[in-house]
Motif scaffolding. Structure first.
Motif, PDB file in Angstrom:
ATOM      1  N   LYS A   1      -8.227   0.898  -0.794  1.00  0.00           N
ATOM      2  CA  LYS A   1      -8.316  -0.245  -1.703  1.00  0.00           C
ATOM      3  C   LYS A   1      -9.041  -1.434  -1.072  1.00  0.00           C
ATOM      4  CE  LYS A   1      -5.567  -3.224  -4.693  1.00  0.00           C
ATOM      5  NZ  LYS A   1      -4.206  -3.583  -5.171  1.00  0.00           N
ATOM      6  N   GLU A   2      -8.754  -1.695   0.187  1.00  0.00           N
ATOM      7  CA  GLU A   2      -9.390  -2.841   0.848  1.00  0.00           C
ATOM      8  C   GLU A   2     -10.900  -2.664   0.928  1.00  0.00           C
ATOM      9  OE1 GLU A   2      -9.160  -5.137   5.137  1.00  0.00           O
ATOM     10  OE2 GLU A   2      -7.342  -4.192   4.358  1.00  0.00           O
ATOM     11  N   LYS A   3     -11.335  -1.435   1.160  1.00  0.00           N
ATOM     12  CA  LYS A   3     -12.760  -1.150   1.323  1.00  0.00           C
ATOM     13  C   LYS A   3     -13.501  -1.065  -0.011  1.00  0.00           C
ATOM     14  CE  LYS A   3     -15.838   2.059   3.760  1.00  0.00           C
ATOM     15  NZ  LYS A   3     -15.895   3.271   4.611  1.00  0.00           N
TER      16      LYS A   3
END
Length: 199
Positions: A161-163
């Motif tokens: 999700k962060e990427k």
């Protein structure tokens, strides 16, 4: 049970490995592997991998690249990245790998949510995923020797999700466990020609 996992070091490949490692001997192959290197855009590389590995009970392919760009920016050369890797690369793993797969074995390819739920810049990836999905559905009716073929179509992983979160606006991330179970169902189940969609 001996399973060849192509793309073992990618985020999806790691999920499949973690889910299956306690119940099968998993041979981890990837582009950067020192022991089992493979480039799925090269037929010679795929053949060399199978010659080294020998007979297996299952093949999982979680490898494949695509270029992301809007249609008006996407060049034919950039589009061929997905064609040669995500699409033809996986198909060639099947065509070559069939000769090394034991009777009643399984093949699991990997597609993705973008073929069903499009995003801007993702048309090339969606095209390749859709092609693999159609190949699996058609190939399943003529697989020899009791061999089964399916594909897992995951959405964005929670751990990614962060990427990738900014690209996948409004998409609910999916747990590694749910995606891993889809690979487990394909490998240890009885179905063929299926799309295991984890959205």
């Amino acid at each position: 049970m001996k399973i060849l996992l192509v793309g073992a070091t990618g985020s999806i490949g790691e999920v499949a490995y973690e889910e299956l490692k306690d119940d099968a001997e998993i041979i981890q192959a990837s582009r950067n592997s020192s022991e089992y290197p493979v480039d799925i855009t090269s037929e010679e590389s795929i053949r060399a991998l199978f010659e080294k590995v020998g007979q297996v009970d299952g093949i999982i392919c979680a490898a494949g690249s695509a270029h992301f760009a809007t249609v008006d920016e996407l060049t034919p050369e950039q589009n061929m990245i997905a064609v040669n890797s995500k699409q033809l690369g996986q198909v060639n793993v099947v065509l070559i790998g069939l000769h090394y797969l034991r009777d009643n074995g399984s093949i699991t390819l990997t597609t993705g949510v973008l073929m069903d739920d499009p995003l801007k810049t993702a048309s090339s990836s969606a095209m390749a995923n859709g092609g693999v999905s159609a190949f699996v559905k058609s190939a399943a009716i003529e697989m020899p020797r009791g061999i089964r073929i399916n594909h897992v179509s995951p959405s964005m992983l929670e751990k990614s999700k962060e990427k990738y979160g900014k690209l996948f606006q409004g998409f609910e991330p999916v747990s590694s466990k749910r995606i891993g179970l889809a690979y487990r169902k394909s490998v240890f189940g009885a179905q063929t020609g299926q799309a295991y969609k984890v959205y």
